[in-house]
Design a protein around this motif. Structure first.
Motif, PDB file in Angstrom:
ATOM      1  N   THR A   1      31.549  67.685  37.818  1.00 57.48           N
ATOM      2  CA  THR A   1      30.106  67.489  37.668  1.00 57.48           C
ATOM      3  C   THR A   1      29.697  66.272  38.486  1.00 57.48           C
ATOM      4  OG1 THR A   1      30.373  66.127  35.682  1.00 57.48           O
ATOM      5  CG2 THR A   1      30.063  68.477  35.351  1.00 57.48           C
ATOM      6  N   ASP A   2      28.452  66.258  38.915  1.00 61.67           N
ATOM      7  CA  ASP A   2      27.908  65.145  39.681  1.00 61.67           C
ATOM      8  C   ASP A   2      27.771  63.930  38.763  1.00 61.67           C
ATOM      9  OD1 ASP A   2      26.369  63.323  41.120  1.00 61.67           O
ATOM     10  OD2 ASP A   2      24.968  64.839  41.860  1.00 61.67           O
ATOM     11  N   PRO A   3      28.357  62.783  39.123  1.00 56.81           N
ATOM     12  CA  PRO A   3      28.243  61.604  38.254  1.00 56.81           C
ATOM     13  C   PRO A   3      26.800  61.189  37.970  1.00 56.81           C
ATOM     14  CG  PRO A   3      29.919  61.252  39.924  1.00 56.81           C
ATOM     15  CD  PRO A   3      29.215  62.528  40.282  1.00 56.81           C
ATOM     16  N   ALA A   4      25.887  61.539  38.878  1.00 56.55           N
ATOM     17  CA  ALA A   4      24.481  61.161  38.696  1.00 56.55           C
ATOM     18  C   ALA A   4      23.692  62.173  37.874  1.00 56.55           C
ATOM     19  CB  ALA A   4      23.816  60.963  40.054  1.00 56.55           C
ATOM     20  N   ASP A   5      24.329  63.249  37.438  1.00 58.32           N
ATOM     21  CA  ASP A   5      23.660  64.278  36.645  1.00 58.32           C
ATOM     22  C   ASP A   5      23.608  63.814  35.194  1.00 58.32           C
ATOM     23  OD1 ASP A   5      22.763  66.506  35.294  1.00 58.32           O
ATOM     24  OD2 ASP A   5      24.081  67.919  36.324  1.00 58.32           O
ATOM     25  N   LEU A   6      22.477  63.282  34.773  1.00 61.61           N
ATOM     26  CA  LEU A   6      22.361  62.675  33.448  1.00 61.61           C
ATOM     27  C   LEU A   6      22.338  63.687  32.316  1.00 61.61           C
ATOM     28  CD1 LEU A   6      19.845  59.756  34.103  1.00 61.61           C
ATOM     29  CD2 LEU A   6      22.342  59.721  34.071  1.00 61.61           C
ATOM     30  N   ARG A   7      22.324  64.975  32.642  1.00 63.92           N
ATOM     31  CA  ARG A   7      22.447  65.967  31.578  1.00 63.92           C
ATOM     32  C   ARG A   7      23.809  65.863  30.892  1.00 63.92           C
ATOM     33  NH1 ARG A   7      21.615  71.496  34.481  1.00 63.92           N
ATOM     34  NH2 ARG A   7      23.092  70.427  35.872  1.00 63.92           N
ATOM     35  N   HIS A   8      24.803  65.418  31.638  1.00 61.52           N
ATOM     36  CA  HIS A   8      26.172  65.390  31.117  1.00 61.52           C
ATOM     37  C   HIS A   8      26.486  64.043  30.490  1.00 61.52           C
ATOM     38  CE1 HIS A   8      27.592  69.285  32.604  1.00 61.52           C
ATOM     39  NE2 HIS A   8      26.775  69.075  33.620  1.00 61.52           N
ATOM     40  N   ASP A   9      27.015  64.078  29.267  1.00 57.89           N
ATOM     41  CA  ASP A   9      27.395  62.851  28.567  1.00 57.89           C
ATOM     42  C   ASP A   9      28.908  62.680  28.496  1.00 57.89           C
ATOM     43  OD1 ASP A   9      28.018  64.841  26.759  1.00 57.89           O
ATOM     44  OD2 ASP A   9      27.131  63.834  25.035  1.00 57.89           O
ATOM     45  N   MET A  10      29.640  63.528  29.196  1.00 59.53           N
ATOM     46  CA  MET A  10      31.084  63.338  29.361  1.00 59.53           C
ATOM     47  C   MET A  10      31.495  63.905  30.708  1.00 59.53           C
ATOM     48  SD  MET A  10      33.147  66.202  27.120  1.00 59.53           S
ATOM     49  CE  MET A  10      32.910  67.976  27.350  1.00 59.53           C
ATOM     50  N   HIS A  11      32.561  63.374  31.254  1.00 58.12           N
ATOM     51  CA  HIS A  11      33.181  63.916  32.457  1.00 58.12           C
ATOM     52  C   HIS A  11      34.633  64.251  32.138  1.00 58.12           C
ATOM     53  CE1 HIS A  11      30.233  61.523  35.235  1.00 58.12           C
ATOM     54  NE2 HIS A  11      29.678  62.611  34.743  1.00 58.12           N
TER      55      HIS A  11
ATOM     56  N   PRO B   1      52.459  63.933  44.860  1.00 57.65           N
ATOM     57  CA  PRO B   1      51.224  63.440  44.245  1.00 57.65           C
ATOM     58  C   PRO B   1      51.368  63.261  42.738  1.00 57.65           C
ATOM     59  CG  PRO B   1      50.764  65.248  45.744  1.00 57.65           C
ATOM     60  CD  PRO B   1      52.249  65.207  45.580  1.00 57.65           C
ATOM     61  N   PHE B   2      50.626  62.299  42.217  1.00 61.11           N
ATOM     62  CA  PHE B   2      50.522  62.045  40.784  1.00 61.11           C
ATOM     63  C   PHE B   2      49.116  62.460  40.377  1.00 61.11           C
ATOM     64  CE2 PHE B   2      49.283  58.778  37.493  1.00 61.11           C
ATOM     65  CZ  PHE B   2      50.046  59.298  36.462  1.00 61.11           C
ATOM     66  N   ARG B   3      49.009  63.425  39.444  1.00 61.36           N
ATOM     67  CA  ARG B   3      47.705  63.984  39.083  1.00 61.36           C
ATOM     68  C   ARG B   3      47.572  64.031  37.571  1.00 61.36           C
ATOM     69  NH1 ARG B   3      45.819  69.232  41.063  1.00 61.36           N
ATOM     70  NH2 ARG B   3      43.981  68.180  41.872  1.00 61.36           N
ATOM     71  N   TYR B   4      46.359  63.702  37.081  1.00 63.07           N
ATOM     72  CA  TYR B   4      46.132  63.818  35.645  1.00 63.07           C
ATOM     73  C   TYR B   4      44.710  64.297  35.364  1.00 63.07           C
ATOM     74  CZ  TYR B   4      44.481  58.900  36.189  1.00 63.07           C
ATOM     75  OH  TYR B   4      43.861  57.748  36.585  1.00 63.07           O
ATOM     76  N   LEU B   5      44.584  65.000  34.241  1.00 62.62           N
ATOM     77  CA  LEU B   5      43.293  65.441  33.719  1.00 62.62           C
ATOM     78  C   LEU B   5      42.721  64.302  32.904  1.00 62.62           C
ATOM     79  CD1 LEU B   5      41.524  68.115  33.515  1.00 62.62           C
ATOM     80  CD2 LEU B   5      42.576  68.407  31.267  1.00 62.62           C
ATOM     81  N   LEU B   6      41.483  63.882  33.209  1.00 64.71           N
ATOM     82  CA  LEU B   6      40.903  62.669  32.641  1.00 64.71           C
ATOM     83  C   LEU B   6      39.586  62.962  31.930  1.00 64.71           C
ATOM     84  CD1 LEU B   6      40.671  59.506  32.452  1.00 64.71           C
ATOM     85  CD2 LEU B   6      39.384  59.643  34.596  1.00 64.71           C
ATOM     86  N   TYR B   7      39.497  62.565  30.669  1.00 67.98           N
ATOM     87  CA  TYR B   7      38.237  62.592  29.921  1.00 67.98           C
ATOM     88  C   TYR B   7      37.654  61.184  29.867  1.00 67.98           C
ATOM     89  CZ  TYR B   7      35.184  61.936  25.911  1.00 67.98           C
ATOM     90  OH  TYR B   7      34.131  61.551  25.118  1.00 67.98           O
ATOM     91  N   LYS B   8      36.319  61.101  29.976  1.00 68.45           N
ATOM     92  CA  LYS B   8      35.620  59.859  29.638  1.00 68.45           C
ATOM     93  C   LYS B   8      34.196  60.174  29.218  1.00 68.45           C
ATOM     94  CE  LYS B   8      34.340  58.620  34.419  1.00 68.45           C
ATOM     95  NZ  LYS B   8      34.453  57.542  35.439  1.00 68.45           N
ATOM     96  N   ASP B   9      33.641  59.340  28.337  1.00 63.98           N
ATOM     97  CA  ASP B   9      32.258  59.473  27.877  1.00 63.98           C
ATOM     98  C   ASP B   9      31.366  58.618  28.773  1.00 63.98           C
ATOM     99  OD1 ASP B   9      33.954  57.525  26.495  1.00 63.98           O
ATOM    100  OD2 ASP B   9      32.122  56.835  25.529  1.00 63.98           O
ATOM    101  N   VAL B  10      30.191  59.151  29.128  1.00 66.76           N
ATOM    102  CA  VAL B  10      29.337  58.499  30.133  1.00 66.76           C
ATOM    103  C   VAL B  10      27.856  58.737  29.820  1.00 66.76           C
ATOM    104  CG1 VAL B  10      31.030  58.718  32.016  1.00 66.76           C
ATOM    105  CG2 VAL B  10      29.402  60.573  31.606  1.00 66.76           C
ATOM    106  N   ASN B  11      27.000  57.990  30.512  1.00 68.85           N
ATOM    107  CA  ASN B  11      25.578  58.321  30.686  1.00 68.85           C
ATOM    108  C   ASN B  11      24.723  58.288  29.429  1.00 68.85           C
ATOM    109  OD1 ASN B  11      26.253  58.738  33.350  1.00 68.85           O
ATOM    110  ND2 ASN B  11      26.171  60.979  33.260  1.00 68.85           N
ATOM    111  N   ARG B  12      25.117  57.501  28.425  1.00 71.30           N
ATOM    112  CA  ARG B  12      24.293  57.396  27.234  1.00 71.30           C
ATOM    113  C   ARG B  12      24.243  55.942  26.757  1.00 71.30           C
ATOM    114  NH1 ARG B  12      23.147  61.626  28.954  1.00 71.30           N
ATOM    115  NH2 ARG B  12      22.894  63.630  27.857  1.00 71.30           N
ATOM    116  N   HIS B  13      23.157  55.614  26.038  1.00 79.92           N
ATOM    117  CA  HIS B  13      23.042  54.290  25.441  1.00 79.92           C
ATOM    118  C   HIS B  13      24.164  54.041  24.439  1.00 79.92           C
ATOM    119  CE1 HIS B  13      19.260  52.729  26.951  1.00 79.92           C
ATOM    120  NE2 HIS B  13      18.668  53.883  26.744  1.00 79.92           N
ATOM    121  N   ALA B  14      24.526  52.770  24.278  1.00 80.62           N
ATOM    122  CA  ALA B  14      25.431  52.395  23.195  1.00 80.62           C
ATOM    123  C   ALA B  14      24.722  52.582  21.863  1.00 80.62           C
ATOM    124  CB  ALA B  14      25.867  50.940  23.358  1.00 80.62           C
TER     125      ALA B  14
END
Length: 280
Positions: free
Chosen positions: A180-190, A255-268
């Motif tokens: 997903t596009d990091p600037a797409d504020l619809r998404h609250d996780m990547h 190569p070293f590859r991993y699947l990564l979750y993180k929460d983004v784009n929302r107020h604390a």
């Protein structure tokens, strides 16, 4: 790309040493691939011919935003009612096998490397249709709406179809496959795939509010978790709470590859669990 690691299950022989690399601290949890045995699998209501390793769930005072499952569905198995939590959004990433995923009446076939985003409130089903078990990761998070921001739409793609984006000033030694596009504020996780070429590094101690789940798909590295340098390899899982310092050095030879979750784009959050103000 040599394939995506998936747990083999079973049990170690009685002659094996019991001491491995597993660690649980107040900053991170490290689950090495040797911990993915049959005795820690579980089952889910409304899922047929399915078992899973539940490797992350919200825990007060630790990592609080997501759950992550490593799923194994035998041929002909699956679910017509995968999750009773209608507020949850989902990402599926296929390690092996073939699934037919139907989202709001639209069918999709996903094989190894397949990736699906399923918005909260969607009606979806999953069926394992190959000759061998379907194996995939399932990340779940309660979706956080934002005023004036539309909800995201479902989409299906593949690791093969998304070009990794090199990190600045790394000459391609460190790149991220962004679904997903990091600037797409619809998404609250990547949920992305991070790739290091041999010798590639995270050249500073990342220390940030985002929580992480990192499942190593391929290769090996040494990874700094809080104050500890840990050897990691395909099949290991790292679970980081907010602000856990991290860094990495990819050891090679591939190569070293991993699947990564993180929460983004929302107020604390300032109210409710984990915050100061009362819920309202």
């Amino acid at each position: 790309m040599t394939g995506y690691h998936f747990p083999k299950g079973g049990l170690p022989p009685q002659t094996s040493l019991m001491t491995q690399r597993a660690v649980f601290t107040d900053a991170y949890c490290f689950i090495p691939k040797g911990c993915f045995s049959d005795i820690v699998t579980s089952y889910l209501p409304a899922w047929d011919k399915t078992r899973l390793w539940l490797i992350a769930r919200p825990m007060t005072g630790f990592s609080e935003t997501f759950s992550q499952y490593v799923m194994e569905v035998e041929p002909g198995g699956g679910s017509d009612a995968p999750d009773p939590e209608t507020g949850a959004e989902h990402v599926l990433f296929v390690n092996d096998g073939l699934i037919t995923l139907t989202i709001d009446g639209e069918g999709h076939e996903l094989d190894a490397g397949g990736y699906a985003y399923i918005p909260a409130g969607s009606r979806w089903t999953l069926l394992a249709e190959g000759a061998s078990p379907a194996r995939f990761h399932w990340v779940r998070k309660l979706y956080e709406p934002a005023p004036g921001v539309a909800h995201p739409q479902a989409f299906v793609t593949s690791d093969r179809d998304v070009k990794p984006i090199p990190m600045p000033d790394t000459n391609g030694a460190w790149a991220t496959t962004r679904f997903t596009d990091p600037a797409d504020l619809r998404h609250d996780m990547h949920v992305n795939i991070v790739t290091f070429q041999p010798g590639g590094t995270i050249p500073f101690e990342e220390t940030h509010v985002m929580e992480h789940g990192l499942f190593v798909l391929e290769g090996k590295a040494v990874y700094k978790l809080n104050q500890d340098w840990v050897e990691v390899e395909a099949g290991d899982f790292m679970w980081l709470r907010a602000y856990c310092p991290q860094a990495c050095y990819a050891a090679g030879p591939g190569p070293f590859r991993y699947l990564l979750y993180k929460d983004v784009n929302r107020h604390a959050k300032l109210r409710g669990p984990g915050a100061f103000g009362p819920a309202r």
